[in-house]
Scaffold this motif. Structure first.
Motif: not given
Length: 99
Positions: A30-32, A40, A72, A76
């Motif tokens: 997950d990425f925020k 996201n 991003f 990831l």
């Protein structure tokens, strides 16, 4: 140099408009993002890459998840398909500011 609101002075794209997909990958976690310039995503989601920043911020790529677009961390993403082997080096635009 003072980049102001830009993360980097240059980027690599598949075409002059940076509108062609470079590659697709799967989010490894997950990425925020810290602000509205980032996209996201959740682990396992497909992420489409349109350009890669070079220079100061080589860790950031720009792409889309669904209808959302933004930056991003490239670390990831697990690349699972390359759309183009062509890479053009172009100047970056001024980044969008968050309100």
């Amino acid at each position: 140099p003072d980049l102001g609101r830009r993360f980097a002075e240059r980027k690599r794209c598949a075409d002059l408009e940076c509108s062609m997909l470079m590659c697709r990958g799967k989010a490894m976690r997950d990425f925020k993002g810290p602000d509205c310039r980032f996209v996201n995503f959740k682990k396992g989601e497909a992420v489409y890459v349109y350009y890669k920043l070079i220079g100061e911020s080589t860790e950031l790529w720009a792409g889309s998840v669904g209808s959302d677009f933004g930056y991003f961390p490239k670390d990831l993403l697990e690349i699972n398909h390359n759309y183009s082997n062509e890479e053009l080096e172009l100047p970056t635009d001024v980044s969008v500011t968050c309100s």
